[in-house]
Design a protein around this motif. Structure first.
Motif, PDB file in Angstrom:
ATOM      1  N   ALA A   1       0.815  -1.221   0.000  1.00 19.91           N
ATOM      2  CA  ALA A   1       0.000   0.000   0.000  1.00 19.91           C
ATOM      3  C   ALA A   1       0.848   1.271   0.000  1.00 19.91           C
ATOM      4  CB  ALA A   1      -0.929  -0.001   1.210  1.00 19.91           C
ATOM      5  N   ARG A   2       2.066   1.188   0.486  1.00 16.88           N
ATOM      6  CA  ARG A   2       2.932   2.373   0.559  1.00 16.88           C
ATOM      7  C   ARG A   2       3.576   2.724  -0.763  1.00 16.88           C
ATOM      8  NH1 ARG A   2       7.518   2.058   4.458  1.00 16.88           N
ATOM      9  NH2 ARG A   2       7.635   4.249   3.967  1.00 16.88           N
ATOM     10  N   THR A   3       3.634   1.804  -1.699  1.00 17.02           N
ATOM     11  CA  THR A   3       4.350   2.060  -2.951  1.00 17.02           C
ATOM     12  C   THR A   3       3.690   3.183  -3.740  1.00 17.02           C
ATOM     13  OG1 THR A   3       3.131   0.318  -4.078  1.00 17.02           O
ATOM     14  CG2 THR A   3       5.246  -0.284  -3.124  1.00 17.02           C
ATOM     15  N   TYR A   4       4.466   3.759  -4.633  1.00 19.03           N
ATOM     16  CA  TYR A   4       4.004   4.897  -5.433  1.00 19.03           C
ATOM     17  C   TYR A   4       2.798   4.512  -6.276  1.00 19.03           C
ATOM     18  CZ  TYR A   4       4.224   8.878  -8.590  1.00 19.03           C
ATOM     19  OH  TYR A   4       3.916   9.998  -9.319  1.00 19.03           O
ATOM     20  N   LYS A   5       1.778   5.325  -6.242  1.00 20.45           N
ATOM     21  CA  LYS A   5       0.521   5.173  -6.978  1.00 20.45           C
ATOM     22  C   LYS A   5      -0.273   3.926  -6.579  1.00 20.45           C
ATOM     23  CE  LYS A   5       1.433   8.022 -10.950  1.00 20.45           C
ATOM     24  NZ  LYS A   5       1.353   8.171 -12.383  1.00 20.45           N
ATOM     25  N   ALA A   6      -0.059   3.424  -5.386  1.00 16.75           N
ATOM     26  CA  ALA A   6      -0.873   2.320  -4.864  1.00 16.75           C
ATOM     27  C   ALA A   6      -1.829   2.900  -3.828  1.00 16.75           C
ATOM     28  CB  ALA A   6       0.009   1.257  -4.231  1.00 16.75           C
ATOM     29  N   GLY A   7      -2.813   2.141  -3.478  1.00 16.02           N
ATOM     30  CA  GLY A   7      -3.782   2.624  -2.503  1.00 16.02           C
ATOM     31  C   GLY A   7      -4.052   1.591  -1.416  1.00 16.02           C
ATOM     32  N   PRO A   8      -4.916   1.932  -0.484  1.00 13.85           N
ATOM     33  CA  PRO A   8      -5.244   1.001   0.594  1.00 13.85           C
ATOM     34  C   PRO A   8      -5.819  -0.318   0.088  1.00 13.85           C
ATOM     35  CG  PRO A   8      -6.044   3.197   1.120  1.00 13.85           C
ATOM     36  CD  PRO A   8      -5.557   3.237  -0.293  1.00 13.85           C
ATOM     37  N   GLY A   9      -6.554  -0.272  -1.006  1.00 17.27           N
ATOM     38  CA  GLY A   9      -7.127  -1.495  -1.568  1.00 17.27           C
ATOM     39  C   GLY A   9      -6.052  -2.486  -2.007  1.00 17.27           C
ATOM     40  N   ASP A  10      -4.944  -1.954  -2.531  1.00 18.16           N
ATOM     41  CA  ASP A  10      -3.833  -2.822  -2.919  1.00 18.16           C
ATOM     42  C   ASP A  10      -3.221  -3.500  -1.689  1.00 18.16           C
ATOM     43  OD1 ASP A  10      -4.052  -2.130  -5.642  1.00 18.16           O
ATOM     44  OD2 ASP A  10      -2.924  -0.271  -5.268  1.00 18.16           O
ATOM     45  N   GLY A  11      -3.138  -2.751  -0.598  1.00 17.79           N
ATOM     46  CA  GLY A  11      -2.604  -3.313   0.641  1.00 17.79           C
ATOM     47  C   GLY A  11      -3.502  -4.397   1.209  1.00 17.79           C
ATOM     48  N   ILE A  12      -4.815  -4.170   1.154  1.00 21.97           N
ATOM     49  CA  ILE A  12      -5.756  -5.178   1.638  1.00 21.97           C
ATOM     50  C   ILE A  12      -5.651  -6.442   0.802  1.00 21.97           C
ATOM     51  CG2 ILE A  12      -8.219  -5.744   1.787  1.00 21.97           C
ATOM     52  CD1 ILE A  12      -8.715  -2.891   2.716  1.00 21.97           C
TER      53      ILE A  12
END
Length: 143
Positions: A66-77
């Motif tokens: 989720a921390r990577t550039y242009k990623a969001g919380p949904g990617d982390g989930i």
């Protein structure tokens, strides 16, 4: 002093040893439940610790994604879910992943679940682990 030693030897020879018959069985009947309880407690603590480590690993992996550039919380989930699907098995039951507490500059991934219980009918311990960090973004030097 020399007179006591023959008296002691005579007493030992005259003692009926049949009185001790069955002592070992009684001692085991008293001690064995405590040994068994201790073994179950150690195994249960190990299962709790392992489930806790699984939840923490999933939260950290989700945070990294989720921390990577242009990623969001949904990617982390999604990444945390993938880690849980791959590693949890029966160790972390009823697992859930959330991003509650996240802001625009900071992301927080929280993984919750229940550790499996050794005793049937006894609910497992609830586990909640989280990881948080700042969101990566491009900045211009000097601003």
């Amino acid at each position: 002093m020399p007179r006591r030693i023959p008296q002691l030897a005579a007493w030992v020879r005259s003692r009926p040893w049949r009185e001790d018959r069955g002592d070992a069985s009684i001692q085991m009947a008293i001690i064995y439940p405590f040994v068994l309880l201790l073994a179950v407690a150690v195994i249960q603590a190990s299962m709790w610790y392992y489930a806790r480590e699984i939840a923490l690993t999933a939260a950290r992996e989700g945070l990294s994604e989720a921390r990577t550039y242009k990623a969001g919380p949904g990617d982390g989930i999604q990444r945390a879910r993938e880690v849980l699907d791959r590693t949890a098995g029966d160790s972390l039951l009823n697992s859930s992943v959330s991003t509650a507490g996240s802001t625009g500059q900071r992301i927080r991934i929280q993984v919750s679940g229940t550790a499996q219980s050794m005793l049937p009918g006894v609910p497992g311990l609830r586990i909640t682990q989280s990881a948080s960090g700042t969101v990566e973004r491009w900045t211009v030097p000097g601003e």
